[in-house]
Scaffold this motif. Structure first.
Motif, PDB file in Angstrom:
ATOM      1  N   ASP A  60       0.842  -1.345  -0.015  1.00 32.30           N
ATOM      2  CA  ASP A  60      -0.044   0.124   0.091  1.00 32.30           C
ATOM      3  C   ASP A  60       0.891   1.260  -0.191  1.00 32.30           C
ATOM      4  O   ASP A  60       2.121   1.277   0.127  1.00 32.30           O
ATOM      5  N   GLY A  61       0.232   2.398  -0.009  1.00 31.28           N
ATOM      6  CA  GLY A  61       0.908   3.728  -0.260  1.00 31.28           C
ATOM      7  C   GLY A  61       1.738   4.090   0.993  1.00 31.28           C
ATOM      8  O   GLY A  61       2.927   4.546   0.899  1.00 31.28           O
ATOM      9  N   LYS A  62       1.333   3.838   2.316  1.00 36.01           N
ATOM     10  CA  LYS A  62       2.090   3.872   3.587  1.00 36.01           C
ATOM     11  C   LYS A  62       3.279   3.165   3.290  1.00 36.01           C
ATOM     12  O   LYS A  62       4.393   3.586   3.615  1.00 36.01           O
ATOM     13  N   SER A  63       3.267   1.714   2.992  1.00 36.24           N
ATOM     14  CA  SER A  63       4.273   0.954   3.127  1.00 36.24           C
ATOM     15  C   SER A  63       5.359   1.403   2.103  1.00 36.24           C
ATOM     16  O   SER A  63       6.725   1.395   2.169  1.00 36.24           O
ATOM     17  N   PHE A  64       4.858   1.633   0.672  1.00 37.04           N
ATOM     18  CA  PHE A  64       5.739   2.316  -0.165  1.00 37.04           C
ATOM     19  C   PHE A  64       6.427   3.462   0.158  1.00 37.04           C
ATOM     20  O   PHE A  64       7.526   3.778  -0.047  1.00 37.04           O
ATOM     21  N   LEU A  65       5.673   4.456   0.623  1.00 36.18           N
ATOM     22  CA  LEU A  65       6.158   5.735   0.826  1.00 36.18           C
ATOM     23  C   LEU A  65       7.552   5.623   1.966  1.00 36.18           C
ATOM     24  O   LEU A  65       8.396   6.147   1.740  1.00 36.18           O
ATOM     25  N   LYS A  66       6.932   4.577   2.962  1.00 33.46           N
ATOM     26  CA  LYS A  66       8.247   4.498   4.080  1.00 33.46           C
ATOM     27  C   LYS A  66       9.415   3.953   3.393  1.00 33.46           C
ATOM     28  O   LYS A  66      10.663   4.564   3.712  1.00 33.46           O
ATOM     29  N   CYS A  67       9.474   2.914   2.398  1.00 38.39           N
ATOM     30  CA  CYS A  67      10.356   2.224   1.856  1.00 38.39           C
ATOM     31  C   CYS A  67      11.116   3.257   1.011  1.00 38.39           C
ATOM     32  O   CYS A  67      12.346   3.463   0.929  1.00 38.39           O
ATOM     33  N   LEU A  68      10.327   4.065   0.339  1.00 37.85           N
ATOM     34  CA  LEU A  68      10.806   5.082  -0.474  1.00 37.85           C
ATOM     35  C   LEU A  68      11.593   6.073   0.152  1.00 37.85           C
ATOM     36  O   LEU A  68      12.972   6.480  -0.060  1.00 37.85           O
ATOM     37  N   LYS A  69      11.104   6.450   1.303  1.00 39.52           N
ATOM     38  CA  LYS A  69      11.932   7.603   2.121  1.00 39.52           C
ATOM     39  C   LYS A  69      13.147   7.405   2.776  1.00 39.52           C
ATOM     40  O   LYS A  69      13.788   8.104   3.224  1.00 39.52           O
ATOM     41  N   VAL A  70      13.006   5.912   3.195  1.00 33.65           N
ATOM     42  CA  VAL A  70      14.028   5.410   4.252  1.00 33.65           C
ATOM     43  C   VAL A  70      15.373   5.078   3.248  1.00 33.65           C
ATOM     44  O   VAL A  70      16.460   4.793   3.914  1.00 33.65           O
ATOM     45  N   SER A  71      15.052   4.770   2.028  1.00 37.99           N
ATOM     46  CA  SER A  71      16.095   4.350   1.247  1.00 37.99           C
ATOM     47  C   SER A  71      16.959   5.467   0.809  1.00 37.99           C
ATOM     48  O   SER A  71      16.792   6.720   0.850  1.00 37.99           O
ATOM     49  N   GLY A  72      18.451   5.210   0.656  1.00 41.44           N
ATOM     50  CA  GLY A  72      19.366   6.056   0.282  1.00 41.44           C
ATOM     51  C   GLY A  72      19.232   6.433  -1.195  1.00 41.44           C
ATOM     52  O   GLY A  72      19.549   7.679  -1.561  1.00 41.44           O
ATOM     53  N   LEU A  73      18.552   5.687  -2.032  1.00 43.37           N
ATOM     54  CA  LEU A  73      18.786   6.085  -3.459  1.00 43.37           C
ATOM     55  C   LEU A  73      17.693   6.813  -3.855  1.00 43.37           C
ATOM     56  O   LEU A  73      17.491   7.474  -4.954  1.00 43.37           O
ATOM     57  N   TYR A  74      16.433   6.614  -3.348  1.00 43.71           N
ATOM     58  CA  TYR A  74      15.264   7.228  -3.832  1.00 43.71           C
ATOM     59  C   TYR A  74      14.414   8.273  -2.860  1.00 43.71           C
ATOM     60  O   TYR A  74      13.472   8.631  -3.296  1.00 43.71           O
ATOM     61  N   SER A  75      15.221   8.495  -1.880  1.00 45.20           N
ATOM     62  CA  SER A  75      14.517   9.209  -0.603  1.00 45.20           C
ATOM     63  C   SER A  75      14.288  10.749  -1.071  1.00 45.20           C
ATOM     64  O   SER A  75      13.363  11.489  -0.722  1.00 45.20           O
ATOM     65  N   GLU A  76      14.815  11.410  -2.112  1.00 41.70           N
ATOM     66  CA  GLU A  76      14.950  12.922  -2.542  1.00 41.70           C
ATOM     67  C   GLU A  76      13.849  12.820  -3.886  1.00 41.70           C
ATOM     68  O   GLU A  76      13.630  14.056  -4.263  1.00 41.70           O
ATOM     69  N   ILE A  77      13.071  11.829  -4.296  1.00 39.83           N
ATOM     70  CA  ILE A  77      11.950  11.853  -5.321  1.00 39.83           C
ATOM     71  C   ILE A  77      10.976  12.426  -4.760  1.00 39.83           C
ATOM     72  O   ILE A  77      10.218  12.142  -3.725  1.00 39.83           O
ATOM     73  N   PRO A  78      10.619  13.653  -5.362  1.00 41.94           N
ATOM     74  CA  PRO A  78       9.344  14.442  -4.847  1.00 41.94           C
ATOM     75  C   PRO A  78       8.081  13.346  -5.122  1.00 41.94           C
ATOM     76  O   PRO A  78       8.053  12.591  -5.868  1.00 41.94           O
ATOM     77  N   VAL A  79       7.129  13.359  -4.255  1.00 43.89           N
ATOM     78  CA  VAL A  79       5.831  12.433  -4.059  1.00 43.89           C
ATOM     79  C   VAL A  79       4.649  13.309  -4.095  1.00 43.89           C
ATOM     80  O   VAL A  79       4.450  14.159  -3.007  1.00 43.89           O
ATOM     81  N   ILE A  80       3.748  12.815  -5.064  1.00 48.11           N
ATOM     82  CA  ILE A  80       2.203  13.418  -4.817  1.00 48.11           C
ATOM     83  C   ILE A  80       1.535  12.191  -4.497  1.00 48.11           C
ATOM     84  O   ILE A  80       1.391  11.337  -5.134  1.00 48.11           O
ATOM     85  N   VAL A  81       0.689  12.479  -3.339  1.00 48.04           N
ATOM     86  CA  VAL A  81      -0.361  11.490  -3.162  1.00 48.04           C
ATOM     87  C   VAL A  81      -1.788  11.688  -3.492  1.00 48.04           C
ATOM     88  O   VAL A  81      -2.175  12.764  -3.142  1.00 48.04           O
ATOM     89  N   LEU A  82      -2.445  10.738  -4.170  1.00 50.51           N
ATOM     90  CA  LEU A  82      -3.667  10.879  -4.549  1.00 50.51           C
ATOM     91  C   LEU A  82      -4.530   9.925  -3.649  1.00 50.51           C
ATOM     92  O   LEU A  82      -4.300   8.780  -3.750  1.00 50.51           O
ATOM     93  N   SER A  83      -5.527  10.389  -2.980  1.00 52.97           N
ATOM     94  CA  SER A  83      -6.383   9.438  -2.306  1.00 52.97           C
ATOM     95  C   SER A  83      -7.730   9.793  -2.045  1.00 52.97           C
ATOM     96  O   SER A  83      -8.263  10.871  -1.801  1.00 52.97           O
TER      97      SER A  83
END
Length: 129
Positions: A60-83
């Protein structure tokens, strides 16, 4: 060169709508859930922006966002959430990491484009006044 956007959305109709709205100005790729989005990222595809749903199967979005933001490689990618979730803003406020924008479904395509323009800090796409 066009900026690249990754759509992480499980509803095919919304995926097609977003692709239609954005593909004139951006290179748009899509993944149906957070797991497939990480497969995409791990194949050396790094988008300039991720637009993601919050409620999705497999990851889900919460899990994906957590993995994305704690990663060193992808944490700086801007994110827009639609819900469509009524509590999405509260849910996001409870997280230790931030998203760039959150829009409620059904979303206004012009507001989405304006949010994207603000993130890219440009008016070259013709939708920032």
């Amino acid at each position: 060169m066009k900026k690249k956007i990754l759509l992480v959305e499980d509803e095919p109709t919304i995926q097609r709508l977003l692709h239609f709205i954005l593909s004139k100005d951006f290179d748009v790729d899509a993944a149906p859930n957070g797991y497939e989005a990480f497969v995409y990222l791990e194949n050396r595809n790094v988008p300039d922006l991720i637009i993601m749903d919050w409620v999705m199967p497999h990851m889900d979005g919460k899990s994906f966002l957590k993995c994305l933001k704690v990663s060193g490689l992808y944490s700086e990618i801007p994110v827009i959430v639609l819900s469509a979730s009524e509590n999405i803003h509260e849910e996001l406020n409870d997280l230790p990491y931030a998203v760039n924008q959150c829009l409620r479904k059904p979303f206004d395509p012009l507001k989405l484009k304006q949010s994207i323009g603000n993130i890219f800090n440009t008016s070259t796409y013709g939708f920032i006044n």
